[in-house]
Structure formats: C-alpha cells, structure tokens
Motif scaffolding. Sequence first.
Motif, PDB file in Angstrom:
ATOM      1  N   LYS A  28       5.524   9.041  -9.802  1.00 11.38           N
ATOM      2  CA  LYS A  28       5.238   8.878 -11.239  1.00 11.38           C
ATOM      3  C   LYS A  28       4.483  10.072 -11.790  1.00 11.38           C
ATOM      4  O   LYS A  28       4.664  10.464 -12.948  1.00 11.38           O
ATOM      5  CB  LYS A  28       4.414   7.603 -11.455  1.00 11.38           C
ATOM      6  N   PHE A  29       3.636  10.665 -10.957  1.00  8.94           N
ATOM      7  CA  PHE A  29       2.838  11.813 -11.393  1.00  8.94           C
ATOM      8  C   PHE A  29       3.079  12.979 -10.425  1.00  8.94           C
ATOM      9  O   PHE A  29       2.215  13.302  -9.593  1.00  8.94           O
ATOM     10  CB  PHE A  29       1.351  11.447 -11.432  1.00  8.94           C
ATOM     11  N   PRO A  30       4.261  13.603 -10.507  1.00  7.28           N
ATOM     12  CA  PRO A  30       4.611  14.668  -9.550  1.00  7.28           C
ATOM     13  C   PRO A  30       3.713  15.888  -9.628  1.00  7.28           C
ATOM     14  O   PRO A  30       3.686  16.704  -8.699  1.00  7.28           O
ATOM     15  CB  PRO A  30       6.059  15.019  -9.949  1.00  7.28           C
ATOM     16  N   GLU A  31       2.975  16.016 -10.737  1.00  9.91           N
ATOM     17  CA  GLU A  31       2.059  17.156 -10.840  1.00  9.91           C
ATOM     18  C   GLU A  31       0.847  16.996  -9.944  1.00  9.91           C
ATOM     19  O   GLU A  31       0.124  17.963  -9.679  1.00  9.91           O
ATOM     20  CB  GLU A  31       1.609  17.352 -12.296  1.00  9.91           C
ATOM     21  N   LEU A  32       0.605  15.762  -9.463  1.00  8.34           N
ATOM     22  CA  LEU A  32      -0.513  15.510  -8.563  1.00  8.34           C
ATOM     23  C   LEU A  32      -0.098  15.769  -7.114  1.00  8.34           C
ATOM     24  O   LEU A  32       0.988  15.371  -6.695  1.00  8.34           O
ATOM     25  CB  LEU A  32      -1.004  14.070  -8.701  1.00  8.34           C
ATOM     26  N   SER A  33      -0.964  16.411  -6.365  1.00 11.15           N
ATOM     27  CA  SER A  33      -0.689  16.669  -4.951  1.00 11.15           C
ATOM     28  C   SER A  33      -0.743  15.373  -4.163  1.00 11.15           C
ATOM     29  O   SER A  33      -1.598  14.510  -4.411  1.00 11.15           O
ATOM     30  CB  SER A  33      -1.707  17.666  -4.405  1.00 11.15           C
ATOM     31  N   CYS A  61       0.841  -1.205   0.000  1.00 11.06           N
ATOM     32  CA  CYS A  61       0.000   0.000   0.000  1.00 11.06           C
ATOM     33  C   CYS A  61       0.875   1.253   0.000  1.00 11.06           C
ATOM     34  O   CYS A  61       0.626   2.204  -0.759  1.00 11.06           O
ATOM     35  CB  CYS A  61      -0.919   0.007   1.216  1.00 11.06           C
ATOM     36  N   GLY A  62       1.896   1.262   0.861  1.00  7.26           N
ATOM     37  CA  GLY A  62       2.806   2.399   0.897  1.00  7.26           C
ATOM     38  C   GLY A  62       3.586   2.545  -0.398  1.00  7.26           C
ATOM     39  O   GLY A  62       3.793   3.668  -0.892  1.00  7.26           O
ATOM     40  N   LEU A  63       4.016   1.411  -0.957  1.00  9.52           N
ATOM     41  CA  LEU A  63       4.749   1.435  -2.229  1.00  9.52           C
ATOM     42  C   LEU A  63       3.883   2.000  -3.346  1.00  9.52           C
ATOM     43  O   LEU A  63       4.356   2.793  -4.186  1.00  9.52           O
ATOM     44  CB  LEU A  63       5.212   0.022  -2.573  1.00  9.52           C
ATOM     45  N   PHE A  64       2.609   1.619  -3.357  1.00 11.59           N
ATOM     46  CA  PHE A  64       1.687   2.130  -4.383  1.00 11.59           C
ATOM     47  C   PHE A  64       1.504   3.638  -4.239  1.00 11.59           C
ATOM     48  O   PHE A  64       1.492   4.374  -5.239  1.00 11.59           O
ATOM     49  CB  PHE A  64       0.347   1.410  -4.263  1.00 11.59           C
ATOM     50  N   ASN A  65       1.379   4.113  -3.001  1.00 15.43           N
ATOM     51  CA  ASN A  65       1.301   5.564  -2.776  1.00 15.43           C
ATOM     52  C   ASN A  65       2.538   6.267  -3.329  1.00 15.43           C
ATOM     53  O   ASN A  65       2.446   7.275  -4.034  1.00 15.43           O
ATOM     54  CB  ASN A  65       1.173   5.865  -1.280  1.00 15.43           C
ATOM     55  N   GLY A  66       3.710   5.729  -2.970  1.00 12.75           N
ATOM     56  CA  GLY A  66       4.963   6.328  -3.418  1.00 12.75           C
ATOM     57  C   GLY A  66       5.094   6.301  -4.929  1.00 12.75           C
ATOM     58  O   GLY A  66       5.586   7.265  -5.542  1.00 12.75           O
ATOM     59  N   PHE A  67       4.653   5.197  -5.546  1.00  9.43           N
ATOM     60  CA  PHE A  67       4.725   5.086  -7.006  1.00  9.43           C
ATOM     61  C   PHE A  67       3.877   6.168  -7.669  1.00  9.43           C
ATOM     62  O   PHE A  67       4.319   6.837  -8.606  1.00  9.43           O
ATOM     63  CB  PHE A  67       4.246   3.698  -7.439  1.00  9.43           C
ATOM     64  N   LEU A  68       2.647   6.354  -7.198  1.00 12.10           N
ATOM     65  CA  LEU A  68       1.770   7.353  -7.795  1.00 12.10           C
ATOM     66  C   LEU A  68       2.320   8.766  -7.620  1.00 12.10           C
ATOM     67  O   LEU A  68       2.278   9.585  -8.548  1.00 12.10           O
ATOM     68  CB  LEU A  68       0.373   7.257  -7.177  1.00 12.10           C
TER      69      LEU A  68
END
Length: 334
Positions: free
Chosen positions: A133-138, A123-130
């Motif tokens: 991967k998409f730094p424009e997202l807050s 779950c934490g890895l998925f958060n970090g990936f998003l």
Amino acid sequence: MTSKIEESYVHRRLEAHRPLTAKHVFLQWEWLLVLIFVGVLVMNTMLSPYFLNITSLRDATMVFLDKSFIVFPMAFIMIMKEIDISVGSTVALSSVGMATAYNVFGLPMEAAIVVCLVVGALCGLFNGFLITKFPELSAVIVTLATMILYRGIAYIILEDQASGNFPEWFGFFGWGYVYGVPFILIVFVGIAIAFGLLLHKTTFGRKVFAIGHNDVTSKFSGVNVKKTKLIVYTLAGLMAAVTAVFLASRMGSTRPNIANAYELDVIAMAALGGISTAGGKGRLIGTVIAIFIVGYLQYGLGLINIPSQTLMIVIGALLLFAVVVPKIKDLRKS
C-alpha cells in the motif's frame, strides 16, 4: 541505457543455455556448503565425543528445526529484494494468542492451534498490506515497526508471565517420533519440498524471481506485483505461526519474549544458503543445507558449553563469508 539492458538480457540467455560442465557443476555454491557442512561435523566430532552418533544427530533436529520453517518464505522475500524482520515477534504473538485461546477462553487445544495459525497469517498479511500500500516505505522500516508492535501486544496480553498447562498430547509436536523419526523432521521435509516446488517449478515462483530482478518491468509484463508480495508475506506469517506451535510444544509453555532474535538466525540461514540480498537469485536446496550447517554448529558447540556470544561471532563470520565470496567471484568475472 537501452543497449545495456539488451546486453544484460542477452548475457542471461547465453548463461541459461550454456552447457553444464563438471567444473561448472562442482563450483556451485551448494557444493561449497556441503564442504562447510562436512567441516562442521568433523569439528564437532573432534570437540565432543557425544556428537557423532545417530541418536544425537537425529534428536538435535528437534532443537533447531522449529525456526527453519520461517527460512523458506524468508528466502522468497529476499529473492523479491525485500526483508521481514518481524518474524520473531510474529512467533511470540501467535504463541501467546494460542495460549490465551486455550487457558483464558477455554477453547479446545485444536482450536487454539488454529487461532495461532490465523494470528500468524494475519500478522504477515498486515506486513504485506503496508508494504504494497505504501511502496515508498522501506520494508525494513515497516517490519521494524511491526516487530515492535507485535511483541508489544504479546507483552500487553501476558505481561512478563508464562502461560502453559497444555494437554499432554501437544508435546508430540516438539518431542514426538513417527517410526523412530522426529515428527518435526518429517514436517520439515514436507514443507521444504512444497516450497521448493513452489519456487522452482511454478508460475508463482517465476513471478517471485521476476520481481526480484525488476519489479517495475515485472508489473508492465503482466505480473501482479502487489498480490505476489501480499501472498509471500502472508506465508511468512503463517510459517512463523507453525514455528510458534512447535516451539511452544517443545518448551511446554510460552512467554512474550520467546523467539527473540529469531529473525537474525533466519536471515543468516537464507543468506548463507545462497539467497542473494540483491534479489532475483537463489535456490532452496542451498537454504536447506545452510539450515543444517547453522543448526548442527549451534548444537555441537552447545555440547561443550561454548558461550552464546561466541556462537554469534561464528554465525556472523559465516554470514559475512556468504555475502563476500560471491562478490569476489563477480569481480573476477568482470
């Protein structure tokens, strides 16, 4: 613009090399937290005759320390000028995964605990990936989405049912003692030391602070910003799973709605401990003190049946105090 950056850099170097005076030491935020902690103990002692004794203070740690494991990686995240509001849902999903592995798939409890830890780390890895991967997202939006997602998956698996029937020895995690010391307190001390050393005594910790000051500059200085954030968010998920183990052990079962609003308490403890919401500043010793302030405050007021709404007001006031006081201090310097 360049001159302002250089001026700020020189100012920080002067601050770092300025000799420590007694006044400077005792005006540190951590000393104020110590005074608040003493005030909480005195207030609770006056309110309840059952509070101030060794047994009560010792056993209280088994009630509030489970969520404290998440505070340490949350401090890292906030120092990087990020946030994670999905940790409570990660606790729920991890515990549901553990219960399902044990009760549905028939895995040994030891293997079910491993499943819990793996689910939390993923779950934490998925958060970090998003987030990387998409730094424009807050990070707020990303972890808000995963907060709903993880909690929703937990409800799909168990619906609104409880799942328990754990083996008797599993209760040791939440209620066990080692030579008269609560097991959870021993684990807490070990994890606190580990995270403290990681943040303040390693290259990885310096990278965390550098990213909080300026992630773009850090990237051009050779810091692997994406990898560092990925590791920290994975640690947050893993510690949420550790919380899930202790919480399920203490409760004797789990439900999809456990750890509700844990993220608010965790962020409040980190901020109260002096972790800057603007990033790049903070020490874990203050966070440790803040954990015991909030924990004993909740425990003491609970002894006299203070409503939970009142507890929220008190904790909110403490959080506001933690955020506003440093700003006032900065205004006086300017």
